[in-house]
Scaffold this active site. Structure first.
Site, PDB file in Angstrom:
ATOM      1  N   GLY A 145     -85.278 -70.669  18.192  1.00  0.00           N
ATOM      2  CA  GLY A 145     -85.500 -70.174  19.546  1.00  0.00           C
ATOM      3  C   GLY A 145     -84.274 -70.301  20.423  1.00  0.00           C
ATOM      4  O   GLY A 145     -83.903 -69.360  21.138  1.00  0.00           O
TER       5      GLY A 145
ATOM      6  N   ASP B  83     -83.482 -78.904  23.930  1.00  0.00           N
ATOM      7  CA  ASP B  83     -84.788 -79.112  24.539  1.00  0.00           C
ATOM      8  C   ASP B  83     -85.350 -80.397  23.948  1.00  0.00           C
ATOM      9  O   ASP B  83     -84.647 -81.123  23.214  1.00  0.00           O
ATOM     10  CB  ASP B  83     -85.703 -77.897  24.334  1.00  0.00           C
ATOM     11  CG  ASP B  83     -86.212 -77.723  22.910  1.00  0.00           C
ATOM     12  OD1 ASP B  83     -85.837 -78.511  22.003  1.00  0.00           O
ATOM     13  OD2 ASP B  83     -86.986 -76.781  22.682  1.00  0.00           O
TER      14      ASP B  83
ATOM     15  N   ARG C 207     -60.463 -59.636   6.924  1.00  0.00           N
ATOM     16  CA  ARG C 207     -61.585 -58.698   6.855  1.00  0.00           C
ATOM     17  C   ARG C 207     -62.762 -59.149   7.704  1.00  0.00           C
ATOM     18  O   ARG C 207     -63.557 -58.330   8.167  1.00  0.00           O
ATOM     19  CB  ARG C 207     -62.012 -58.474   5.410  1.00  0.00           C
ATOM     20  CG  ARG C 207     -62.734 -59.645   4.767  1.00  0.00           C
ATOM     21  CD  ARG C 207     -63.082 -59.332   3.310  1.00  0.00           C
ATOM     22  NE  ARG C 207     -63.975 -60.310   2.752  1.00  0.00           N
ATOM     23  CZ  ARG C 207     -63.612 -61.458   2.206  1.00  0.00           C
ATOM     24  NH1 ARG C 207     -62.324 -61.778   2.161  1.00  0.00           N
ATOM     25  NH2 ARG C 207     -64.511 -62.287   1.709  1.00  0.00           N
ATOM     26  N   HIS C 208     -62.855 -60.448   7.948  1.00  0.00           N
ATOM     27  CA  HIS C 208     -63.960 -60.970   8.758  1.00  0.00           C
ATOM     28  C   HIS C 208     -63.789 -60.615  10.234  1.00  0.00           C
ATOM     29  O   HIS C 208     -64.778 -60.454  10.950  1.00  0.00           O
ATOM     30  CB  HIS C 208     -64.091 -62.486   8.570  1.00  0.00           C
ATOM     31  CG  HIS C 208     -64.227 -62.860   7.133  1.00  0.00           C
ATOM     32  ND1 HIS C 208     -65.330 -62.519   6.379  1.00  0.00           N
ATOM     33  CD2 HIS C 208     -63.386 -63.518   6.303  1.00  0.00           C
ATOM     34  CE1 HIS C 208     -65.162 -62.961   5.137  1.00  0.00           C
ATOM     35  NE2 HIS C 208     -63.983 -63.575   5.068  1.00  0.00           N
TER      36      HIS C 208
ATOM     37  N   CYS D 242     -83.004 -77.477  19.154  1.00  0.00           N
ATOM     38  CA  CYS D 242     -84.404 -77.407  19.572  1.00  0.00           C
ATOM     39  C   CYS D 242     -85.229 -77.832  18.359  1.00  0.00           C
ATOM     40  O   CYS D 242     -84.695 -78.478  17.463  1.00  0.00           O
ATOM     41  CB  CYS D 242     -84.771 -76.018  20.101  1.00  0.00           C
ATOM     42  SG  CYS D 242     -84.789 -74.681  18.891  1.00  0.00           S
TER      43      CYS D 242
ATOM     44  N   THR E 178     -86.519 -76.075  15.826  1.00  0.00           N
ATOM     45  CA  THR E 178     -86.052 -75.439  14.585  1.00  0.00           C
ATOM     46  C   THR E 178     -84.616 -74.938  14.678  1.00  0.00           C
ATOM     47  O   THR E 178     -84.011 -74.629  13.653  1.00  0.00           O
ATOM     48  CB  THR E 178     -86.932 -74.222  14.232  1.00  0.00           C
ATOM     49  OG1 THR E 178     -86.818 -73.261  15.286  1.00  0.00           O
ATOM     50  CG2 THR E 178     -88.381 -74.626  14.016  1.00  0.00           C
TER      51      THR E 178
ATOM     52  N   HIS F 166     -66.375 -67.214   8.196  1.00  0.00           N
ATOM     53  CA  HIS F 166     -66.623 -65.778   8.103  1.00  0.00           C
ATOM     54  C   HIS F 166     -67.191 -65.148   9.365  1.00  0.00           C
ATOM     55  O   HIS F 166     -67.002 -63.957   9.580  1.00  0.00           O
ATOM     56  CB  HIS F 166     -67.570 -65.486   6.938  1.00  0.00           C
ATOM     57  CG  HIS F 166     -66.939 -65.710   5.606  1.00  0.00           C
ATOM     58  ND1 HIS F 166     -67.567 -65.390   4.426  1.00  0.00           N
ATOM     59  CD2 HIS F 166     -65.733 -66.225   5.251  1.00  0.00           C
ATOM     60  CE1 HIS F 166     -66.782 -65.693   3.403  1.00  0.00           C
ATOM     61  NE2 HIS F 166     -65.657 -66.212   3.885  1.00  0.00           N
TER      62      HIS F 166
END
Length: 148
Positions: A69, A7, A131-132, A64, A66, A97
């Site tokens: 969102g 955005d 294991r992941h 975006c 941060t 992981h």
């Protein structure tokens, strides 16, 4: 193939990432946005997520203000594992992981230079499996409404 979108809050990061992809001859699909005009992030999350789910792209990058969102929107899509990353360790571990298939970053949180560094780590770090893989299967089970 890498699918990218943003955005207005992530435009500067996306531009730096696209320049990095071009310089390194990495094929990409750029869904925009292409201006600083205010736009909603959800449609860009949907376009990038759709590219991954259809097999058109292997991984995605969303930006975006941060990263939060746009990652929330992307994570509503079954099969998408979008991770907000702000440092090198998290960029590596979300691949090793969590087998994240979309990297999310915020233009009001990190610099364009850091975004490129995180992109490089994300694109070049393999999933460890083992294991992941069990944990990724559990995430898929939650998506399917299964009790763990």
């Amino acid at each position: 193939m890498i699918s990218v979108g943003c955005d207005h809050g992530g435009l500067v990061l996306k531009q730096a990432i696209v320049a990095y992809l071009k310089e390194n001859h990495i094929d990409y699909i750029d869904h925009g946005t292409f201006t600083e005009e205010s736009v909603n992030y959800a449609p860009y999350a949907f376009k990038v997520g759709s590219d991954i789910l259809s097999g058109r792209a292997e991984k995605g990058i969303l930006c975006c203000g941060t990263g939060i969102g746009i990652s929330m929107a992307a994570n509503k899509m079954k099969g998408i594992r979008a991770a907000v990353v702000t440092n090198e360790f998290c960029a590596e571990m979300t691949r090793r992981h969590n087998d994240a298939n979309i990297l999310c970053m915020g233009g009001r949180v990190i610099s364009p230079e850091m975004a490129v560094k995180l992109t490089e780590i994300f694109l070049n770090t393999p999933f460890e499996g083992g294991r992941h893989a069990i944990r990724i299967a559990q995430i898929a089970a939650i998506e399917n409404g299964e009790e763990l």
